[in-house]
Design an enzyme around this catalytic site. Sequence first.
Site: not given
Ligand code: PMP
Length: 331
Positions: A186
């Site tokens: 991320k």
């Molecule tokens: N995909 C992307 C590209 C994201 O930015 C996010 C948000 N963080 C998610 C999926 C969902 O991840 P999470 O459930 O951990 O927030």
Amino acid sequence: MVAGTTTERVAPADLATGTRDGLETVRPPAAGRTSGMPGAVYLDGEFFRPEAARVSVFDHGLLYGDGVFEGIRFYRGRVFKLAEHVARMFRSAAGIDLVPPVSAPEMEKLILETAARSGLTDGYLRPLFTRGAGDLGLDPRKARRPSVIIICSTLNAFARGADTGIRVVIAGRRRTPPECLDPNVKSLNYLNNVLAKAEANRRGADDALLLDLDGNVSEATGENFFAVLAGTLVAPPVRTNLPGITRETVIDLARGRVLFEERELRPAGLAAAEEAFLCGTGAEVLPVVAIDGVPVGNGRVGAVTRAIQDAYQELVRTTGTSIPYPEPPGR
Ligand code: PMP
């Protein structure tokens, strides 16, 4: 007494990093807010009001998107899946060879303290590690010390879509492949996602689904994707997208409710979907009622989606790490 303060309290003085108090003591909910944006910001050892926090223009996070981040929510004074988010943040940092100047337990404490100082009982946390300030060259060695930033504020991204569902389009732009920049990390490089969102905006949709380079459905711009096909809940594998913490939670919640299968999805196959939804920390569980202008199922929010949505709302409101708010004066 503040909701959810059931675990041990962390006095600011207990924090391992030397923090200097840039905020007045605040009392939840938001009683300490004097003006401006709600929330609080931690930045390299100091706490600030949101509008007062400043980073260097030489920070490689700004100059090159060189850094990693997380998005975390808290509900009723409790942070949802804090340890999971911090663990993913450290995996992301390792994925770009960034050694954080704090440990994971220290980071958890700092996140909790930032939330406590915000005075908010419900809100959003955005922790970041940036490469730090360097010179104008991109060599990461030029940035000597990574910066630690934690923004605590509110979030309202998809507030209306939860009830009625949203309309998505399949973006022309493909998801950055793992061979170029691992989507499991991320990182602060979100231009791939931002431009897909801009495409959705241009096409009058609420969000976009991105395909991977093989043409399989990968994920939405900031959420993972699920569909219900022949009564089975289906999600694409995470090789080409972010292993979402909400995605994992949804898979847990599906157990005993509906069959679940992880497999590749072709966009053409979505025409047969009875239901579809996106999920993420910010979006929570967000029904999708149309894809490229074609209704999903009967075009209304389906029963599986609603059941998962309700179970998710129940879970986030009843679990999590308690935020160590200061005791209100006079106690
Ligand atoms: N995909 C992307 C590209 C994201 O930015 C996010 C948000 N963080 C998610 C999926 C969902 O991840 P999470 O459930 O951990 O927030």
